[in-house]
Design a protein around this motif. Structure first.
Motif, PDB file in Angstrom:
ATOM      1  N   GLN A  74       0.828  -1.214   0.000  1.00 20.59           N
ATOM      2  CA  GLN A  74       0.000   0.000   0.000  1.00 20.59           C
ATOM      3  C   GLN A  74       0.856   1.255   0.000  1.00 20.59           C
ATOM      4  OE1 GLN A  74      -2.700  -0.255   3.294  1.00 20.59           O
ATOM      5  NE2 GLN A  74      -4.087  -1.654   2.229  1.00 20.59           N
ATOM      6  N   ALA A  75       1.926   1.244   0.762  1.00 23.24           N
ATOM      7  CA  ALA A  75       2.799   2.418   0.823  1.00 23.24           C
ATOM      8  C   ALA A  75       3.420   2.710  -0.539  1.00 23.24           C
ATOM      9  CB  ALA A  75       3.890   2.205   1.870  1.00 23.24           C
ATOM     10  N   HIS A  76       3.850   1.680  -1.254  1.00 27.23           N
ATOM     11  CA  HIS A  76       4.495   1.883  -2.547  1.00 27.23           C
ATOM     12  C   HIS A  76       3.508   2.189  -3.664  1.00 27.23           C
ATOM     13  CE1 HIS A  76       7.806   0.148  -0.283  1.00 27.23           C
ATOM     14  NE2 HIS A  76       8.607   0.698  -1.175  1.00 27.23           N
ATOM     15  N   VAL A  77       2.328   1.624  -3.599  1.00 24.82           N
ATOM     16  CA  VAL A  77       1.306   1.886  -4.619  1.00 24.82           C
ATOM     17  C   VAL A  77       0.921   3.363  -4.626  1.00 24.82           C
ATOM     18  CG1 VAL A  77      -1.145   1.473  -5.160  1.00 24.82           C
ATOM     19  CG2 VAL A  77       0.399  -0.452  -4.769  1.00 24.82           C
ATOM     20  N   ARG A  78       1.012   4.005  -3.478  1.00 22.13           N
ATOM     21  CA  ARG A  78       0.637   5.427  -3.366  1.00 22.13           C
ATOM     22  C   ARG A  78       1.650   6.387  -3.980  1.00 22.13           C
ATOM     23  NH1 ARG A  78      -1.072   5.393   2.886  1.00 22.13           N
ATOM     24  NH2 ARG A  78      -0.027   3.441   2.788  1.00 22.13           N
ATOM     25  N   LEU A 123       5.257  -6.180  -9.096  1.00 23.49           N
ATOM     26  CA  LEU A 123       4.081  -6.912  -9.583  1.00 23.49           C
ATOM     27  C   LEU A 123       2.798  -6.334  -8.994  1.00 23.49           C
ATOM     28  CD1 LEU A 123       5.411 -10.574  -9.445  1.00 23.49           C
ATOM     29  CD2 LEU A 123       4.732  -9.327 -11.495  1.00 23.49           C
ATOM     30  N   GLY A 124       2.806  -6.086  -7.704  1.00 25.60           N
ATOM     31  CA  GLY A 124       1.628  -5.526  -7.052  1.00 25.60           C
ATOM     32  C   GLY A 124       1.295  -4.131  -7.543  1.00 25.60           C
ATOM     33  N   ARG A 129      -2.135  -0.686 -11.059  1.00 23.76           N
ATOM     34  CA  ARG A 129      -2.195   0.331 -12.117  1.00 23.76           C
ATOM     35  C   ARG A 129      -2.777  -0.219 -13.416  1.00 23.76           C
ATOM     36  NH1 ARG A 129       4.009   2.515 -11.152  1.00 23.76           N
ATOM     37  NH2 ARG A 129       3.601   3.550  -9.173  1.00 23.76           N
ATOM     38  N   GLY A 130      -3.099  -1.508 -13.431  1.00 23.37           N
ATOM     39  CA  GLY A 130      -3.626  -2.129 -14.638  1.00 23.37           C
ATOM     40  C   GLY A 130      -2.586  -2.295 -15.724  1.00 23.37           C
TER      41      GLY A 130
END
Length: 141
Positions: A74-78, A123-124, A129-130
């Motif tokens: 979650q931290a990196h996706v942001r 990968l996550g 991000r599709g």
């Protein structure tokens, strides 16, 4: 009841070694022209807390202490501008620092885990991000 040790104990990983590596690496990363602007923007004035959390993370990964509570994905996706080149640079700088701070067996273990973590995060992030990810390492035949 015996304490959990994880595979890091066999490689000579200790809590002081984890702290030394985390602090040495992030001291370099904060000054790095590719990584520094992202880390400094995202972490801001929260470096003490972030370093403590990362020591807990690596302690949990390598010594199975279970201290880390958080969601790295979650931290990196942001972070929208985080991409493959940042992970490549992170791994290069982390490897250099691990080799400087740790005995060879411990440095190798840190790097094996870091490579798996970087791949998993990529990968996550790509999934969120599709996108189809471009992986850091290629599978062996």
């Amino acid at each position: 009841m015996t304490p959990r040790e994880g595979q890091g104990a066999a490689a000579g990983v200790t809590e002081p070694m984890i702290a030394d590596l985390v602090h040495a690496f992030y001291a370099k990363a904060r000054l790095d022209p590719e990584l520094g602007p992202i880390f400094n923007r995202v972490i801001g004035d929260g470096w003490d807390e972030h370093l403590a959390k990362l020591c807990d993370f690596w302690s949990s990964v390598l010594l199975a202490t279970g201290r880390f509570k958080g969601s790295p994905m979650q931290a990196h996706v942001r972070i929208p501008d985080l991409d493959r080149r940042h992970f490549t640079r992170w791994l290069t700088l982390f490897s250099e620092t691990a080799q400087e701070v740790c005995p060879a067996a411990a440095a190798d273990l840190f790097m094996a885990k870091a490579a798996m973590i970087a791949e998993s995060l990529q990968l996550g992030m790509a999934t969120s991000r599709g996108e189809l990810p471009e992986l850091l390492r290629t599978p062996t035949s």
